[in-house]
Design a protein around this motif. Structure first.
Motif, short mmCIF file in Angstrom:
data_model
loop_
_atom_site.label_atom_id
_atom_site.label_comp_id
_atom_site.label_asym_id
_atom_site.label_seq_id
_atom_site.Cartn_x
_atom_site.Cartn_y
_atom_site.Cartn_z
N SER A 107 0.85 -1.20 0.00
CA SER A 107 0.00 0.00 0.00
C SER A 107 0.88 1.24 0.00
CB SER A 107 -0.93 0.02 1.21
OG SER A 107 -0.20 0.08 2.41
N LEU A 108 0.30 2.36 -0.42
CA LEU A 108 0.96 3.65 -0.38
C LEU A 108 0.22 4.54 0.61
CD1 LEU A 108 1.62 4.54 -4.13
CD2 LEU A 108 3.30 3.88 -2.40
N LYS A 109 0.96 5.38 1.32
CA LYS A 109 0.36 6.32 2.26
C LYS A 109 0.94 7.70 2.02
CE LYS A 109 0.01 3.05 6.07
NZ LYS A 109 0.46 2.78 7.43
N ALA A 110 0.06 8.68 2.03
CA ALA A 110 0.48 10.08 1.96
C ALA A 110 -0.10 10.80 3.17
CB ALA A 110 -0.01 10.71 0.67
N HIS A 111 0.65 11.75 3.70
CA HIS A 111 0.15 12.49 4.86
C HIS A 111 0.59 13.95 4.80
CE1 HIS A 111 4.01 12.68 7.11
NE2 HIS A 111 4.26 11.57 6.44
N ALA A 112 -0.19 14.80 5.47
CA ALA A 112 0.14 16.21 5.61
C ALA A 112 -0.15 16.60 7.06
CB ALA A 112 -0.69 17.06 4.65
N ASP A 113 0.81 17.23 7.70
CA ASP A 113 0.70 17.56 9.12
C ASP A 113 1.18 18.99 9.36
OD1 ASP A 113 0.15 14.77 10.20
OD2 ASP A 113 2.04 14.43 9.15
N ALA A 114 0.77 19.52 10.50
CA ALA A 114 1.29 20.79 11.00
C ALA A 114 1.76 20.54 12.42
CB ALA A 114 0.21 21.86 10.97
N GLY A 115 2.75 21.29 12.84
CA GLY A 115 3.26 21.03 14.18
C GLY A 115 4.04 22.17 14.79
N ALA A 116 4.39 21.95 16.03
CA ALA A 116 5.24 22.87 16.78
C ALA A 116 6.59 22.19 16.98
CB ALA A 116 4.59 23.20 18.12
N ASP A 117 7.63 22.86 16.56
CA ASP A 117 8.98 22.32 16.54
C ASP A 117 9.83 23.01 17.61
OD1 ASP A 117 11.11 20.83 15.60
OD2 ASP A 117 11.14 21.74 13.61
N LEU A 118 10.33 22.25 18.57
CA LEU A 118 11.23 22.80 19.58
C LEU A 118 12.65 22.68 19.04
CD1 LEU A 118 11.85 23.92 22.41
CD2 LEU A 118 11.91 21.54 23.22
N LEU A 119 13.29 23.80 18.82
CA LEU A 119 14.64 23.85 18.26
C LEU A 119 15.64 24.07 19.39
CD1 LEU A 119 13.71 26.29 15.36
CD2 LEU A 119 13.71 23.80 15.30
N VAL A 120 16.69 23.27 19.43
CA VAL A 120 17.70 23.38 20.47
C VAL A 120 19.07 23.51 19.80
CG1 VAL A 120 18.73 22.31 22.50
CG2 VAL A 120 16.31 21.90 21.98
N TYR A 121 19.73 24.64 20.05
CA TYR A 121 21.06 24.86 19.49
C TYR A 121 21.89 25.65 20.50
CZ TYR A 121 24.81 26.23 16.37
OH TYR A 121 26.05 26.41 15.80
N MET A 122 23.04 25.12 20.84
CA MET A 122 23.98 25.75 21.77
C MET A 122 23.28 26.14 23.08
SD MET A 122 26.28 27.96 19.10
CE MET A 122 27.46 28.44 20.33
N GLU A 123 22.52 25.18 23.62
CA GLU A 123 21.81 25.32 24.89
C GLU A 123 20.75 26.42 24.89
OE1 GLU A 123 24.64 25.53 28.07
OE2 GLU A 123 25.72 23.76 27.37
N LYS A 124 20.36 26.89 23.71
CA LYS A 124 19.27 27.85 23.58
C LYS A 124 18.12 27.16 22.86
CE LYS A 124 22.26 31.85 23.44
NZ LYS A 124 22.74 32.97 22.66
N THR A 125 16.90 27.52 23.22
CA THR A 125 15.73 26.90 22.60
C THR A 125 14.84 27.96 21.98
OG1 THR A 125 14.43 26.99 24.63
CG2 THR A 125 15.72 24.99 24.25
N SER A 126 14.10 27.54 20.96
CA SER A 126 13.08 28.39 20.37
C SER A 126 12.05 27.47 19.71
CB SER A 126 13.68 29.36 19.34
OG SER A 126 14.25 28.65 18.26
N TRP A 127 10.88 28.02 19.49
CA TRP A 127 9.79 27.26 18.86
C TRP A 127 9.63 27.70 17.42
CZ3 TRP A 127 7.30 23.18 20.90
CH2 TRP A 127 7.44 22.95 22.26
N SER A 128 9.23 26.75 16.59
CA SER A 128 9.03 27.02 15.18
C SER A 128 7.72 26.37 14.74
CB SER A 128 10.20 26.41 14.40
OG SER A 128 9.98 26.42 13.02
N PHE A 129 6.98 27.02 13.87
CA PHE A 129 5.82 26.41 13.25
C PHE A 129 6.32 25.62 12.05
CE2 PHE A 129 2.54 26.45 9.95
CZ PHE A 129 1.53 25.79 10.62
#
Length: 180
Positions: A107-129
């Motif tokens: 079978s084949l599956k396709a999906h589309a999602d939206a989310g909140a992404d927690l970004l972590v770089y050099m001990e700093k965090t930020s959120w991304s859509f």
């Protein structure tokens, strides 16, 4: 706003239980990943990862034989050039998908999602859509256990201070899907 978005995603998952019959849970590893991060600052060149690795867990509820709602979490680490510290992200997402049977085994599956992404770089965090899409092929191994393989692509953006950032990702994956 971000908390409201996560609340809506979780509510949609729980409310889907009223309309859905079949469930599925999948676990995938991402043996390779590519991320390109751009900035609105003219003097800052795009940063391209040299390698990425990650994992994903997704819970799905089928609304019909083919249409499903899904919610999941993924984690990815991207290695950066010039011995920079690794870039990490944790993505909480939800959306919908469609499964197309090709035969008794495929079978084949396709999906589309939206989310909140927690970004972590050099001990700093930020959120991304983030918007996540993908296409998978599934092979029936035995009694509701499938081998899935495919590729996801995502597009995420956030603003930190007065700078806009955009992240593009390509994420091949392989995993197991169990329907119950």
């Amino acid at each position: 706003m971000k908390k409201l978005f996560l609340l809506i995603l979780l509510s949609a998952l729980f409310l889907s239980a009223v309309f859905a019959g079949d469930n599925a849970i999948s676990f995938s590893v991402r043996p390779y990943g590519l991320q390109i991060a751009t900035s609105s600052i003219d003097t800052q060149d795009p940063v391209v990862s040299t390698y990425g690795i990650g994992a994903e867990v997704v819970y799905s509820r089928y609304v019909t034989d083919s249409l499903f709602l899904e919610s999941g979490i993924s984690w990815d680490t991207f290695l950066l050039p010039d011995d920079r510290e690794a870039f990490n992200n944790i993505l909480f997402f939800g959306g919908l998908g469609y499964s197309l049977p090709l035969s008794d085994s495929w079978s084949l599956k396709a999906h589309a999602d939206a989310g909140a992404d927690l970004l972590v770089y050099m001990e700093k965090t930020s959120w991304s859509f983030t918007v996540l899409t993908g296409l998978d092929a599934a092979y029936l191994l035995k009694d509701n256990l499938y081998l899935d393989f495919g590729c996801d692509a995502s597009f995420g953006f956030n603003k930190k201070d007065s700078t806009n950032y955009v992240k593009y990702r390509v994420l091949p994956k392989v995993g197991l899907n169990f329907e119950f």
